[in-house]
Each structure stands twice: as structure tokens, then as C-alpha cells.
Write a protein that holds these residues in place. Structure first.
Motif, PDB file in Angstrom:
ATOM      1  N   LEU A 230       0.847  -1.187   0.000  1.00 25.12           N
ATOM      2  CA  LEU A 230       0.000   0.000   0.000  1.00 25.12           C
ATOM      3  C   LEU A 230       0.882   1.235   0.000  1.00 25.12           C
ATOM      4  O   LEU A 230       1.777   1.376   0.837  1.00 25.12           O
ATOM      5  CB  LEU A 230      -0.891  -0.010   1.250  1.00 25.12           C
ATOM      6  N   LEU A 231       0.648   2.135  -0.953  1.00 26.28           N
ATOM      7  CA  LEU A 231       1.398   3.371  -1.058  1.00 26.28           C
ATOM      8  C   LEU A 231       0.475   4.580  -1.019  1.00 26.28           C
ATOM      9  O   LEU A 231      -0.574   4.584  -1.666  1.00 26.28           O
ATOM     10  CB  LEU A 231       2.185   3.407  -2.386  1.00 26.28           C
ATOM     11  N   GLU A 232       0.879   5.574  -0.252  1.00 25.93           N
ATOM     12  CA  GLU A 232       0.200   6.871  -0.249  1.00 25.93           C
ATOM     13  C   GLU A 232       1.130   7.862  -0.945  1.00 25.93           C
ATOM     14  O   GLU A 232       2.233   8.133  -0.454  1.00 25.93           O
ATOM     15  CB  GLU A 232      -0.102   7.342   1.167  1.00 25.93           C
ATOM     16  N   ALA A 233       0.697   8.391  -2.077  1.00 27.03           N
ATOM     17  CA  ALA A 233       1.504   9.329  -2.854  1.00 27.03           C
ATOM     18  C   ALA A 233       0.846  10.703  -2.848  1.00 27.03           C
ATOM     19  O   ALA A 233      -0.357  10.811  -3.089  1.00 27.03           O
ATOM     20  CB  ALA A 233       1.674   8.830  -4.284  1.00 27.03           C
ATOM     21  N   VAL A 234       1.619  11.734  -2.566  1.00 26.68           N
ATOM     22  CA  VAL A 234       1.092  13.099  -2.520  1.00 26.68           C
ATOM     23  C   VAL A 234       1.805  13.936  -3.570  1.00 26.68           C
ATOM     24  O   VAL A 234       2.959  13.675  -3.934  1.00 26.68           O
ATOM     25  CB  VAL A 234       1.258  13.724  -1.123  1.00 26.68           C
ATOM     26  N   ARG A 235       1.139  14.939  -4.061  1.00 30.85           N
ATOM     27  CA  ARG A 235       1.724  15.806  -5.074  1.00 30.85           C
ATOM     28  C   ARG A 235       2.874  16.624  -4.484  1.00 30.85           C
ATOM     29  O   ARG A 235       2.795  17.106  -3.359  1.00 30.85           O
ATOM     30  CB  ARG A 235       0.675  16.739  -5.663  1.00 30.85           C
ATOM     31  N   ASN A 236       3.934  16.775  -5.257  1.00 31.29           N
ATOM     32  CA  ASN A 236       5.083  17.573  -4.800  1.00 31.29           C
ATOM     33  C   ASN A 236       4.697  19.057  -4.713  1.00 31.29           C
ATOM     34  O   ASN A 236       3.899  19.533  -5.504  1.00 31.29           O
ATOM     35  CB  ASN A 236       6.249  17.410  -5.785  1.00 31.29           C
TER      36      ASN A 236
END
Length: 236
Positions: A230-236
Motif C-alpha cells: 500500500l502506497l500513499e503518494a502526494v503531489r510535490n
């Protein structure tokens, strides 16, 4: 940029693959996964194990929202919502949830389980047909139905809908899980999915980074028959 290398038509899964997945989850697959996603005791040992693993992944996501205390009023797209095991508790936490699934039967089951007829909003749609803009887009345990090229295009499509965050889970590809999959493929079963694809975590990270995202949090779930990164990716 990873998305620049994608053909503009590559976000569409081939009709054959799409039809196979839709037919599976509207027939033998629906009964199997309805039991797995449910709470009843009418499951065998393998199904109970998968239920435990899937629920752990769902609980990780719910825990992130609880810890951040940002669910209320948050707009969420739950892409591939199944029977609503994540969509419904997120709506109960105060989020505004749009839930979609390729299976009409899965969507119908989700609607029947929801206590609020207006939230989540359930709709029958495949991933490539999704549109709109949401604070967070979530796609759990769906990429297993997409081979590498299609999964990269689909991640790019889902990312285009996310204003700030994209949460994904997938079956990681490494020698051990490749072997487990081969063994599992040898075991006959009328309700098994027709196709299942593993993905390298490095490839998923590469695509996300190329789309302007960075990994904020991650978790891993492994039971006897269920394994998911499971990955949580946020905008830079």
C-alpha cells in the motif's frame, strides 16, 4: 516524465481483458468476493485468510484518515470499490465519496450495505472511464487485473483525477511471490480470477514520481494467501 511516454489511447484496457474482468465479477467471482468482503461465516479457510488481509489494507487507509483528522468534507474517489468495504466507512467518517466498480453486482451490493442512500454515490464504471477531480483518489487491490503497460497507464489516469493524493495497493512482484503465484495457478478452482498480475514496487514508484508525486506513507500486508503493498503518494 512517465506520463509523456504513454500513448494517449493506452489508458483504455483492451475490450477482451475488460470484458473478462466484468464477466468474472458479475458471475462466479461476485459470489466469491461478496463472501470475502462480507462478515458472515460462509467462507472457507482461504477466503477467510484473504478477507483478513484485505481488511487490514482497508484499516490502514482508514487509520491514515483518522490520524490526519481530515475526512470531514474530503472528496474521495474509490476506484474499484467492490462492495463498499472502504467507501462506506469513509462516508460514515464524513467524507464525500464517489464509489465505482466495473461490476454491476458489486455496485448493487455496495448500495444495499450503505446506510446513507446519498453517500457514497455508487456507479458502475471501469477505471478508464472515470472523470472529475477529487482531493484523494484510492484504488485498492485492482491493479492485479492489469498487466504492466496497462497498469502504468491506469495509474497515470487515476493521478490526473487526484488534486492532492493518490492511494494505491498492488501485489508486489519478487521471486517469492512469483513462485507463490505459480503454485496458486496450478490449483484448479471455478471461482478463481482468470488473470492476476504482480507489479514491481520500483516500477510503481517510478511512474508516480514521473507524475509529480512523492511517497508519504506505505504499509505492507501479508497473510498466507494475500499480499499487498500500500502506497500513499502526494503531489510535490
Amino acid at each position: 516524465m512517465a506520463n509523456q511516454a504513454l500513448n494517449k489511447n493506452s489508458t483504455k484496457k483492451s475490450p477482451k481483458d475488460k470484458d473478462i474482468v466484468r464477466d468474472y465479477f458479475n458471475s462466479t467471482g461476485f459470489d466469491r468476493w461478496r463472501r470475502i468482503y462480507g462478515e458472515g461465516g460462509d467462507v472457507n479457510r482461504v477466503q477467510l485468510d484473504i478477507r483478513t488481509g484485505h481488511q487490514q489494507t482497508v484499516d490502514y487507509v482508514l487509520g491514515w484518515f483518522k490520524n490526519d483528522k481530515n475526512a470531514v468534507g474530503h472528496t474521495i474517489c474509490d476506484a474499484g470499490c467492490g462492495t463498499g468495504s472502504l467507501s462506506i466507512p469513509l462516508a460514515e467518517m464524513g467524507a464525500k465519496v464517489y464509489a465505482s466498480d466495473i461490476s454491476e453486482k458489486m455496485v448493487g451490493e455496495g448500495k444495499s450495505r450503505a446506510t446513507d442512500p446519498e453517500n457514497p454515490v455508487f456507479e458502475v464504471k471501469d477505471l478508464a472511464s472515470l472523470s472529475g477531480e477529487y482531493d484523494t483518489v484510492i484504488c485498492l487491490d485492482v491493479l492485479i487485473h492489469y498487466p504492466d503497460q496497462d497498469s502504468e497507464a491506469m495509474i497515470a489516469h487515476l493521478a490526473s483525477l487526484a488534486k492532492s493524493r493518490l492511494i494505491l495497493s498492488f501485489a508486489p512482484k519478487n521471486p517469492y511471490y512469483v513462485l507463490m503465484k505459480k503454485v496458486g495457478d496450478m490449483v484448479p478452482g471455478p471461482s478463481k480470477a482468470t488473470r492476476a498480475y504482480l507489479h514491481k514496487e520500483s516500477d510503481v514508484r517510478r511512474v508516480l514520481e514521473g507524475l509529480g508525486f512523492k511517497i508519504k506513507r506505505k504499509e505492507f500486508t501479508a497473510t498466507s494467501f494475500y499480499f499487498s503493498r500500500l502506497l500513499e503518494a502526494v503531489r510535490n
